[in-house]
Design a protein around this motif. Structure first.
Motif, PDB file in Angstrom:
ATOM      1  N   ALA A 122      15.265  69.323  63.116  1.00 35.14           N
ATOM      2  CA  ALA A 122      14.035  69.086  62.215  1.00 35.14           C
ATOM      3  C   ALA A 122      12.765  69.101  62.670  1.00 35.14           C
ATOM      4  CB  ALA A 122      14.098  67.711  61.734  1.00 35.14           C
ATOM      5  N   GLU A 127      13.757  85.446  63.667  1.00 38.95           N
ATOM      6  CA  GLU A 127      15.242  85.538  63.060  1.00 38.95           C
ATOM      7  C   GLU A 127      16.367  85.723  63.801  1.00 38.95           C
ATOM      8  OE1 GLU A 127      13.548  89.691  62.949  1.00 38.95           O
ATOM      9  OE2 GLU A 127      12.687  87.635  62.795  1.00 38.95           O
ATOM     10  N   ALA A 134      11.999  72.921  62.984  1.00 37.54           N
ATOM     11  CA  ALA A 134      11.526  73.294  61.637  1.00 37.54           C
ATOM     12  C   ALA A 134      10.320  72.704  61.418  1.00 37.54           C
ATOM     13  CB  ALA A 134      12.333  72.943  60.637  1.00 37.54           C
ATOM     14  N   SER A 135       9.578  71.768  61.463  1.00 37.03           N
ATOM     15  CA  SER A 135       8.451  71.235  60.930  1.00 37.03           C
ATOM     16  C   SER A 135       7.438  71.771  61.926  1.00 37.03           C
ATOM     17  CB  SER A 135       8.235  69.877  60.962  1.00 37.03           C
ATOM     18  OG  SER A 135       8.277  69.268  62.434  1.00 37.03           O
ATOM     19  N   GLN A 167      14.209  80.144  56.674  1.00 38.28           N
ATOM     20  CA  GLN A 167      15.074  80.135  57.595  1.00 38.28           C
ATOM     21  C   GLN A 167      15.575  78.660  57.571  1.00 38.28           C
ATOM     22  OE1 GLN A 167      13.912  82.080  61.246  1.00 38.28           O
ATOM     23  NE2 GLN A 167      12.534  83.429  60.166  1.00 38.28           N
ATOM     24  N   SER A 168      16.895  78.428  58.130  1.00 34.55           N
ATOM     25  CA  SER A 168      17.273  77.233  58.042  1.00 34.55           C
ATOM     26  C   SER A 168      17.281  76.937  59.471  1.00 34.55           C
ATOM     27  CB  SER A 168      18.828  76.940  57.496  1.00 34.55           C
ATOM     28  OG  SER A 168      19.489  78.114  58.030  1.00 34.55           O
ATOM     29  N   TRP A 169      17.077  75.609  60.024  1.00 34.37           N
ATOM     30  CA  TRP A 169      16.875  75.215  61.381  1.00 34.37           C
ATOM     31  C   TRP A 169      17.702  73.796  61.461  1.00 34.37           C
ATOM     32  CZ3 TRP A 169      14.570  78.748  64.082  1.00 34.37           C
ATOM     33  CH2 TRP A 169      13.756  79.660  63.382  1.00 34.37           C
ATOM     34  N   ARG A 189       7.171  75.436  60.361  1.00 33.47           N
ATOM     35  CA  ARG A 189       6.563  75.525  59.335  1.00 33.47           C
ATOM     36  C   ARG A 189       5.024  75.348  59.074  1.00 33.47           C
ATOM     37  NH1 ARG A 189      12.426  72.998  57.366  1.00 33.47           N
ATOM     38  NH2 ARG A 189      13.407  74.990  56.937  1.00 33.47           N
ATOM     39  N   GLU A 234      17.638  76.302  69.904  1.00 29.77           N
ATOM     40  CA  GLU A 234      16.497  75.530  68.899  1.00 29.77           C
ATOM     41  C   GLU A 234      15.828  74.674  69.879  1.00 29.77           C
ATOM     42  OE1 GLU A 234      17.319  74.494  64.981  1.00 29.77           O
ATOM     43  OE2 GLU A 234      18.143  76.312  64.539  1.00 29.77           O
ATOM     44  N   ALA A 280      21.141  80.374  65.857  1.00 31.36           N
ATOM     45  CA  ALA A 280      21.117  79.028  65.210  1.00 31.36           C
ATOM     46  C   ALA A 280      22.027  77.995  65.728  1.00 31.36           C
ATOM     47  CB  ALA A 280      21.547  79.246  63.479  1.00 31.36           C
ATOM     48  N   PRO A 323       9.156  81.189  58.423  1.00 33.31           N
ATOM     49  CA  PRO A 323       9.932  79.991  58.886  1.00 33.31           C
ATOM     50  C   PRO A 323      10.514  78.921  57.806  1.00 33.31           C
ATOM     51  CG  PRO A 323       7.769  79.896  59.900  1.00 33.31           C
ATOM     52  CD  PRO A 323       7.895  80.856  58.734  1.00 33.31           C
ATOM     53  N   GLY A 324       9.741  78.816  56.580  1.00 29.51           N
ATOM     54  CA  GLY A 324      10.228  78.162  55.510  1.00 29.51           C
ATOM     55  C   GLY A 324      11.368  78.677  54.923  1.00 29.51           C
TER      56      GLY A 324
END
Length: 190
Positions: A105, A63, A108-109, A100-102, A112, A72, A67, A97-98
């Motif tokens: 993409a 966390e 994030a995938s 949190q905002s990434w 998640r 990333e 960002a 992870p779901g």
């Protein structure tokens, strides 16, 4: 062998588990790395380069990753390089992870899709047993009354609880007194 994410509130033992995993790998003669992302965030994203040479990479405090696209992307490349080299990846975070905002993409995938191992704060019975075991290992006699008194007033965070026991151990040695409720009240100011 798959990457994994350990998730839970502060004080549940995430960092402890990551460090224990590193130690277990090192005891087998394998290279392991522990990195707190809150500390790495003070550096440039290039700080995440070259870690694929380790058999195990443990990233704590997901966390805390800035960002930004640069950070990333650096984490995404590290993720891919570690897995491509046959290494293992353990990540710890306070939130899944779901939640949190990434920016990226792809990152994030991947995050998640990781299996999430949730950790919870120990129950009171577990905290009592842990406190008693740690006291015994220090040569302290901790009665159920004293343990109960401490647990009713101490923060639920395991690290803070063990810190309190350390303070009491030092005070007990310094004052040459055993742990009693009045002595604990005096030392801790409760």
């Amino acid at each position: 062998p798959e990457p994994m994410l350990i998730c839970g509130d502060s004080g549940v033992g995430k960092s402890h588990l990551l460090n224990a995993a590193c130690l277990a790998f090192e005891q087998q003669g394998l290279d392991a790395l522990y990195l707190s992302l809150s500390e790495a965030a003070a550096l440039a994203p290039q700080a995440l380069e070259g870690f694929e040479r380790f058999h195990l990479v443990c990233l704590d405090e997901l966390e805390a990753l800035p960002a930004t696209p640069d950070w990333e992307e650096a984490l995404l490349h590290l993720y891919n390089r570690v897995l491509d080299s046959g290494g293992h990846l353990l990540i710890a975070s306070r939130t899944p992870p779901g939640a949190q905002s990434w920016v990226l993409a792809d990152l994030a995938s991947r995050l998640r899709a990781l299996p999430v191992v949730p950790l919870a704060l120990p129950r009171d019975d577990d905290r009592h047993a842990m406190l008693a075991a740690r006291a015994a290992s220090r040569g302290l006699i901790l009665s159920d009354d004293v343990a109960g008194y401490i647990l009713r007033r101490a923060p639920r965070d395991t690290g803070e609880l063990l810190g309190i026991l350390e303070r009491l151990d030092d005070a007990s040695l310094q004052h040459q007194r055993r742990l009693t409720v009045p002595f604990v009240k005096h030392i801790l100011g409760w």
